[in-house]
Design a protein around this motif. Structure first.
Motif, PDB file in Angstrom:
ATOM      1  N   LEU A 144      -9.036 -13.812  10.749  1.00  0.00           N
ATOM      2  CA  LEU A 144      -9.018 -13.036   9.327  1.00  0.00           C
ATOM      3  C   LEU A 144      -8.310 -12.655   9.096  1.00  0.00           C
ATOM      4  O   LEU A 144      -7.488 -12.578   8.977  1.00  0.00           O
ATOM      5  N   LEU A 145      -8.263 -12.799   7.891  1.00  0.00           N
ATOM      6  CA  LEU A 145      -6.918 -13.293   6.665  1.00  0.00           C
ATOM      7  C   LEU A 145      -7.441 -12.309   5.852  1.00  0.00           C
ATOM      8  O   LEU A 145      -8.086 -11.781   5.053  1.00  0.00           O
ATOM      9  N   VAL A 146      -6.278 -10.494   5.879  1.00  0.00           N
ATOM     10  CA  VAL A 146      -6.336  -9.618   4.648  1.00  0.00           C
ATOM     11  C   VAL A 146      -6.064  -9.711   3.362  1.00  0.00           C
ATOM     12  O   VAL A 146      -4.507 -10.063   4.074  1.00  0.00           O
ATOM     13  N   SER A 147      -5.684  -9.635   2.480  1.00  0.00           N
ATOM     14  CA  SER A 147      -4.689  -9.214   1.145  1.00  0.00           C
ATOM     15  C   SER A 147      -5.391  -8.195   0.633  1.00  0.00           C
ATOM     16  O   SER A 147      -5.874  -7.053   0.883  1.00  0.00           O
ATOM     17  N   PHE A 148      -4.135  -7.340   0.457  1.00  0.00           N
ATOM     18  CA  PHE A 148      -4.304  -5.874  -0.374  1.00  0.00           C
ATOM     19  C   PHE A 148      -2.769  -5.013  -0.938  1.00  0.00           C
ATOM     20  O   PHE A 148      -1.646  -6.098  -0.291  1.00  0.00           O
ATOM     21  N   HIS A 149      -2.771  -4.551  -1.881  1.00  0.00           N
ATOM     22  CA  HIS A 149      -1.534  -3.856  -2.598  1.00  0.00           C
ATOM     23  C   HIS A 149      -1.333  -2.669  -1.882  1.00  0.00           C
ATOM     24  O   HIS A 149      -1.906  -2.027  -0.633  1.00  0.00           O
ATOM     25  N   VAL A 150       0.635  -2.494  -1.747  1.00  0.00           N
ATOM     26  CA  VAL A 150       1.129  -2.065  -1.259  1.00  0.00           C
ATOM     27  C   VAL A 150       1.365  -1.150  -0.873  1.00  0.00           C
ATOM     28  O   VAL A 150       2.189  -0.724  -2.532  1.00  0.00           O
ATOM     29  N   GLY A 151       1.055   0.367  -0.921  1.00  0.00           N
ATOM     30  CA  GLY A 151       2.053   2.100  -0.995  1.00  0.00           C
ATOM     31  C   GLY A 151       1.135   2.544  -0.632  1.00  0.00           C
ATOM     32  O   GLY A 151      -0.170   2.400   0.549  1.00  0.00           O
ATOM     33  N   THR A 152       1.068   3.782  -1.202  1.00  0.00           N
ATOM     34  CA  THR A 152      -0.311   5.274  -0.805  1.00  0.00           C
ATOM     35  C   THR A 152      -1.027   5.670  -1.576  1.00  0.00           C
ATOM     36  O   THR A 152      -1.726   5.912  -2.006  1.00  0.00           O
ATOM     37  N   GLU A 153      -0.455   4.886  -3.067  1.00  0.00           N
ATOM     38  CA  GLU A 153      -1.291   5.495  -4.330  1.00  0.00           C
ATOM     39  C   GLU A 153      -3.001   5.216  -4.397  1.00  0.00           C
ATOM     40  O   GLU A 153      -4.050   3.856  -3.822  1.00  0.00           O
ATOM     41  N   VAL A 154      -3.669   6.221  -5.122  1.00  0.00           N
ATOM     42  CA  VAL A 154      -5.270   5.717  -5.404  1.00  0.00           C
ATOM     43  C   VAL A 154      -4.745   5.032  -7.207  1.00  0.00           C
ATOM     44  O   VAL A 154      -4.942   5.988  -7.673  1.00  0.00           O
ATOM     45  N   ARG A 155      -4.999   4.032  -7.472  1.00  0.00           N
ATOM     46  CA  ARG A 155      -5.323   3.960  -8.772  1.00  0.00           C
ATOM     47  C   ARG A 155      -7.353   4.030  -9.420  1.00  0.00           C
ATOM     48  O   ARG A 155      -7.915   3.429  -8.632  1.00  0.00           O
ATOM     49  N   HIS A 156      -7.419   5.192 -10.322  1.00  0.00           N
ATOM     50  CA  HIS A 156      -8.846   4.651 -10.486  1.00  0.00           C
ATOM     51  C   HIS A 156      -8.462   4.061 -12.310  1.00  0.00           C
ATOM     52  O   HIS A 156      -7.889   4.542 -13.056  1.00  0.00           O
ATOM     53  N   LEU A 157      -9.986   4.068 -12.372  1.00  0.00           N
ATOM     54  CA  LEU A 157     -10.303   3.412 -13.717  1.00  0.00           C
ATOM     55  C   LEU A 157     -11.520   3.806 -14.112  1.00  0.00           C
ATOM     56  O   LEU A 157     -12.228   3.440 -13.686  1.00  0.00           O
ATOM     57  N   ASP A 158     -11.341   4.226 -15.708  1.00  0.00           N
ATOM     58  CA  ASP A 158     -12.876   4.146 -15.794  1.00  0.00           C
ATOM     59  C   ASP A 158     -13.495   3.472 -17.464  1.00  0.00           C
ATOM     60  O   ASP A 158     -14.177   3.592 -17.798  1.00  0.00           O
ATOM     61  N   ASP A 159     -12.118   3.252 -17.773  1.00  0.00           N
ATOM     62  CA  ASP A 159     -12.109   1.364 -18.501  1.00  0.00           C
ATOM     63  C   ASP A 159     -10.892   0.184 -18.167  1.00  0.00           C
ATOM     64  O   ASP A 159     -10.276   0.756 -17.625  1.00  0.00           O
TER      65      ASP A 159
END
Length: 215
Positions: A144-159
């Motif tokens: 299994l190859l998993v990728s993601f952004h590194v950090g601890t934040e949560v970015r929310h988009l409403d647009d």
């Protein structure tokens, strides 16, 4: 723990941006040499003729790449809008609608799987069951190859690109992801990080290649 039916916000958001997402992101592998190299390595280790799953496939560009390079590729995505686009754009591959917590696949169906930036939409307590579900659909020895952004934040988009959405992007720490993969029965074989390419948002990216043991 959240159930597979609790992802309506994410599903609706991706349905809303599907066509724009395809036009913006659908050709991204052309400028991602490391991603292509990792995908090629995964295919080499998957075994001849073994189906390969793209978990959270979006408009199917990675699934299509896998199919073009000889894989029996199966893309799975939460968004029916994305699945419809993927089937239209990549007829050589198979696509299914499904949730990472309840994959529409049999036990041990796949020789390998990728989950590129799809687990970032899961709640923290959903990661472990999602990895356990990925293990379920992999054959012994499958990777299994998993990728993601590194950090601890949560970015929310409403647009998002001018479209109204309601979606969260969760950054993750590689050590925490590796630990969760281990708890789900995987053995981590490689972990690496890279800076963003010029065409990407300015985040550090991480990749973990993990293997389901033979026993």
């Amino acid at each position: 723990m959240a159930r597979a039916g609790d992802h309506d916000r994410t599903r609706t958001s991706y349905d809303t941006v599907a066509e724009t997402y395809l036009g913006t992101v659908g050709g991204e592998l052309a400028h991602k040499p490391l991603d292509r190299a990792l995908l090629a390595a995964l295919l080499e280790q998957a075994g001849d003729g073994a189906p390969v799953a793209d978990l959270g496939c979006g408009p199917g560009h990675v699934t299509g790449w896998l199919a073009a390079h000889g894989a029996r590729a199966v893309g799975i995505d939460l968004s029916p809008g994305m699945v419809a686009l993927a089937r239209r754009e990549h007829p050589a591959a198979e696509f299914r609608e499904g949730d990472l917590l309840r994959l529409p696949a049999g036990d041990g169906e796949f020789g390998a799987a990728v989950a590129l930036y799809s687990v970032i939409h899961l709640e923290p307590d959903e990661l472990a069951p999602a990895f356990a579900e990925a293990r379920r659909v992999l054959r012994p020895g499958g990777r299994l190859l998993v990728s993601f952004h590194v950090g601890t934040e949560v970015r929310h988009l409403d647009d998002w690109w001018g479209h109204p959405v309601d979606v969260d992007f969760r950054f993750l720490e590689p050590a925490a992801v590796a630990a969760l993969l281990g708890a789900a029965g995987f053995e981590a074989e490689a972990t690496l990080e890279r800076a963003h390419y010029p065409q990407e948002p300015e985040t550090t990216r991480a990749y973990i290649l993990a293997r389901r043991p033979e026993a």
